[in-house]
Design an enzyme around this catalytic site. Sequence first.
Site, mmCIF file in Angstrom:
data_model
loop_
_atom_site.group_PDB
_atom_site.id
_atom_site.type_symbol
_atom_site.label_atom_id
_atom_site.label_comp_id
_atom_site.label_asym_id
_atom_site.label_seq_id
_atom_site.Cartn_x
_atom_site.Cartn_y
_atom_site.Cartn_z
ATOM 1 N N ASP A 308 0.888 -1.123 0.007
ATOM 2 C CA ASP A 308 0.003 0.015 -0.023
ATOM 3 C C ASP A 308 1.055 1.323 -0.102
ATOM 4 O O ASP A 308 1.716 1.432 0.842
ATOM 5 C CB ASP A 308 -0.755 -0.143 1.261
ATOM 6 N N CYS A 378 -5.273 10.065 -14.739
ATOM 7 C CA CYS A 378 -6.082 10.065 -16.197
ATOM 8 C C CYS A 378 -7.563 10.691 -15.882
ATOM 9 O O CYS A 378 -8.382 10.322 -16.582
ATOM 10 C CB CYS A 378 -6.042 8.813 -16.871
HETATM 11 C C1 LIG Z 1 -3.985 4.248 -13.035
HETATM 12 S S1 LIG Z 1 -3.758 2.669 -12.318
HETATM 13 C C2 LIG Z 1 -2.038 2.353 -12.776
HETATM 14 C C3 LIG Z 1 -1.736 1.976 -14.258
HETATM 15 C C4 LIG Z 1 -0.349 1.680 -14.410
HETATM 16 N N1 LIG Z 1 0.715 2.625 -13.636
HETATM 17 C C5 LIG Z 1 0.162 1.435 -15.936
HETATM 18 O O1 LIG Z 1 0.448 2.477 -16.430
HETATM 19 O O2 LIG Z 1 -0.199 0.352 -16.529
HETATM 20 C C6 LIG Z 1 -3.570 2.895 -10.550
HETATM 21 C C7 LIG Z 1 -3.176 1.622 -9.836
HETATM 22 O O3 LIG Z 1 -3.050 1.831 -8.456
HETATM 23 C C8 LIG Z 1 -3.485 0.724 -7.608
HETATM 24 N N2 LIG Z 1 -3.523 1.294 -6.242
HETATM 25 C C9 LIG Z 1 -4.637 1.912 -5.698
HETATM 26 N N3 LIG Z 1 -4.447 2.274 -4.440
HETATM 27 C C10 LIG Z 1 -3.300 1.925 -4.147
HETATM 28 C C11 LIG Z 1 -2.193 2.069 -3.108
HETATM 29 N N4 LIG Z 1 -2.821 2.668 -1.989
HETATM 30 N N5 LIG Z 1 -0.888 1.679 -3.246
HETATM 31 C C12 LIG Z 1 -0.434 0.932 -4.215
HETATM 32 N N6 LIG Z 1 -1.554 0.720 -5.376
HETATM 33 C C13 LIG Z 1 -2.558 1.080 -5.452
HETATM 34 C C14 LIG Z 1 -4.587 0.454 -8.363
HETATM 35 O O4 LIG Z 1 -5.233 -1.078 -7.870
HETATM 36 C C15 LIG Z 1 -4.371 0.571 -9.918
HETATM 37 O O5 LIG Z 1 -3.906 -0.890 -10.238
#
Ligand SMILES: C[S@@+](CC[C@H](N)C(=O)[O-])C[C@H]1O[C@@H](n2cnc3c(N)ncnc32)[C@H](O)[C@@H]1O
Length: 438
Positions: A308, A378
């Site tokens: 996280d 995004c």
């Molecule tokens: C916008 S997507 C990322 C897309 C990725 N960077 C790509 O270019 O393929 C955001 C990601 O952050 C993850 N996420 C959400 N909260 C998070 C947290 N507290 N810690 C780590 N990852 C998290 C979500 O599960 C999701 O997979």
Amino acid sequence: MGKQDAADRRNPRWHAFQVLQEVDRGRRLGVLPPAGLSSKDQGLFRELVSGVVRWRSWIDWQIDRLLSKPLHDDEVGYALRQVLRIGIYQMAFTDRIPPHAAVSTAVDLASGLRLPHNLVNALLRRFAAEERHPEPPRLAERFSVPDWFVRRIKRQATGRHPEDLEATLRWMQTRAPLTLRWDTRKVEGPFVREQLAAKGIKSVFSPWAPFALILPEFRGAVQEIPGFEEGWWRIQDEAAQIVTTFLDPQPGERVLDACAAPGGKTEDMVQRMGGQGSVVAMEFKRERMQSLEELAAREKIVRVVRGDARHPLLPEATFDRILVDAPCSGSGTWRRHPDGKWLKKDEDIPAYLERNLHIIKGLTPLLKPGGVLVYCTCSILEEEDEEVVRTALHEIPDLKLDPLPDLLGLPMRSGMFRSPLVEGGMDGFFSARFRKVG
Ligand SMILES: C[S@@+](CC[C@H](N)C(=O)[O-])C[C@H]1O[C@@H](n2cnc3c(N)ncnc32)[C@H](O)[C@@H]1O
């Protein structure tokens, strides 16, 4: 609903009817067309499902104005609306299906589902007979977006020209082009372009993203694009590629991709680092980690950790660069994923602001002094973008804004990047770069 006979299972409209109900219940739209449909019918299925979701509230407004009395608020009324949506979509937004075919197939679908097909016939005929369909007076229905989104985007457009607002909402209803990022370690861009041209696929280089090839007219299956099997390229929008330019990871550095799944930007980083250094790819959701694990199996500098980003269990002051590709409403990609606009809720927006601030705070100690953190989303909503940056600068004394320079004629706004939508044709992305002081 009534029992289906076997013939329905080869009917793309019947499958669209089923999937649209599931999308209403919260299923994501990335549905594969059912096996058993011909490739032409698979195309029609895809078009019906994504088109109805994209134009849902415009279509509903048309249905409601043509009804002599409202549909019942029950299972039959709901199913009827779904059949009518499919019929109206074909008449209003496709040019290859003649109106009489749209009406008769909808009537057949209603009969097969034991629904009052006379009503379907009468309403669709009335729609077909109109020379011009009236436009809904409210922006929410005219551009088929949720009310809460119109309220928020209007608020941030205060002081700007209302025509800009309409142009943005209109842009959100356009079809996004497919864009590739070629793998510089395997091929050169001009070579990929030649191979595409040999197959009759038109492509253009991006003026801004150095490895992006845009396919403005391509509507086929990605497997048909030369280099699919060989892994010459990945699908990634221009704006998403530009973000990695701002991070600018260098060979030999230690980089953290803090919200990494499915890994598009992780792979871009590895490529730009020439496979030298180390990239830690962190992800919160176990179910989204498979593609990252596959990437790590191919690229030895990638290590995947489940974690996280608000409370990362990684050593402090060890990273040169951190990317926070933050969870957000995704409003900048709704033209590509129109289901997103119906799945997100008004109350999600302040929750993203809170969460993303928390993520930036959690990650700052991991940066080396002078290290760089790029925050991006995004989303085109300022509450998820500039407001997060402003609050972070106010609450985290160790971070200062590192203004982004103009990029080949793309001007930055107060040192931050907001992708050009209407003029640029790319997805709606936001980026800001921080540097750790001390
Ligand atoms: C916008 S997507 C990322 C897309 C990725 N960077 C790509 O270019 O393929 C955001 C990601 O952050 C993850 N996420 C959400 N909260 C998070 C947290 N507290 N810690 C780590 N990852 C998290 C979500 O599960 C999701 O997979």
